[in-house]
Design an enzyme around this catalytic site. Sequence first.
Site, PDB file in Angstrom:
ATOM      1  N   GLU A  38      -0.228   2.352   4.885  1.00 25.49           N
ATOM      2  CA  GLU A  38      -1.309   1.371   5.093  1.00 25.49           C
ATOM      3  C   GLU A  38      -1.888   1.576   6.511  1.00 25.49           C
ATOM      4  OE1 GLU A  38       0.502  -2.504   5.270  1.00 25.49           O
ATOM      5  OE2 GLU A  38      -1.387  -3.604   5.103  1.00 25.49           O
ATOM      6  N   LYS A 109      -6.619  -4.649  -0.600  1.00 23.51           N
ATOM      7  CA  LYS A 109      -5.362  -5.411  -0.673  1.00 23.51           C
ATOM      8  C   LYS A 109      -5.642  -6.834  -1.138  1.00 23.51           C
ATOM      9  CE  LYS A 109      -1.363  -6.324   2.362  1.00 23.51           C
ATOM     10  NZ  LYS A 109      -0.840  -6.054   3.727  1.00 23.51           N
ATOM     11  N   CYS A 143       1.187  -2.601   0.681  1.00 24.20           N
ATOM     12  CA  CYS A 143       2.255  -3.343   1.338  1.00 24.20           C
ATOM     13  C   CYS A 143       2.641  -4.645   0.642  1.00 24.20           C
ATOM     14  CB  CYS A 143       1.913  -3.552   2.806  1.00 24.20           C
ATOM     15  SG  CYS A 143       3.428  -3.705   3.785  1.00 24.20           S
TER      16      CYS A 143
HETATM   17  C1  ACM Z   1       2.323  -6.045   5.305  1.00 25.28           C
HETATM   18  O1  ACM Z   1       1.826  -6.463   4.256  1.00 25.28           O
HETATM   19  N1  ACM Z   1       1.748  -5.055   5.983  1.00 25.28           N
HETATM   20  C2  ACM Z   1       3.525  -6.626   5.868  1.00 25.28           C
END
Ligand code: ACM
Length: 261
Positions: A38, A109, A143
């Site tokens: 990420e 995301k 993530c």
């Molecule tokens: C995260 O979602 N980068 C902890």
Amino acid sequence: MKVGFLQFNPEFGKVDENLEKVESIIGNVVCDLLVLPELFSTGYTFKSKAEVIKFGESIPDGKTLKFLKKVATEKKMSIVGGFVERDGKKVYNSSLLYLENSKYFIYRKKHLYRYEKNIFDTAYEPYKFFLIQNGIKVGLLICFDWLFPEAMRQLALSGAQVICHSANLVMDVCQDAMVTRALENRVFVITANRTGMEKRGRFENRFTGMSQIVSPEGRILLRAGEDDEVISVIDINPDDALNKFLNPQNNIFSDRREDIY
Ligand code: ACM
């Protein structure tokens, strides 16, 4: 099919240096699908929305997209990595999947972690797979999406075979939890995490490394150390993820009791 992850410790804000570092870690390694962490080109610990906007890259002009394009074209592979996507006034924590034929896909995301809620915009697109070379169906997660089983379930139900999970994990339970995610959906899961520590103002993050590739049977095929800067590649048969039978009597999709859930 050869798939891999690249794990390293990006330096916050040093986009050119981070891209160079990734290129040097890739070196002569070849594979069909490579997953990077990420926000791999910028680092993670932004202090403010203004700072995120400053690092935002619009499509298709951003440095990170151009870098992924170069690697995908030169190495004839698909590559996934996270970046700050700027779309007009909005900024998203996104992943870009770039194919060797210059097609690309973006995933934003959906589950923002802690202070990300203050600096990134909320994304609304439904989960769906993307087709890469040889017709392999790839799903993207970023993530903290890991903690929401519905995300990977939707990707798997839609037909995704290989889940590319670009991460900057700070909780050390995720890697083990992903074993269950892979098993309960019978998919391959590639988690590319970062290493190191970022301290910026009052914000501090320590990242847990241990990038890994898990099979549809829930076996850890590869796992990096906590601090390794490494690229690791393994051969998989993505068709293994098409078989949802655990044994002749149990199909993990058709055995679901949607009538009572
Ligand atoms: C995260 O979602 N980068 C902890």
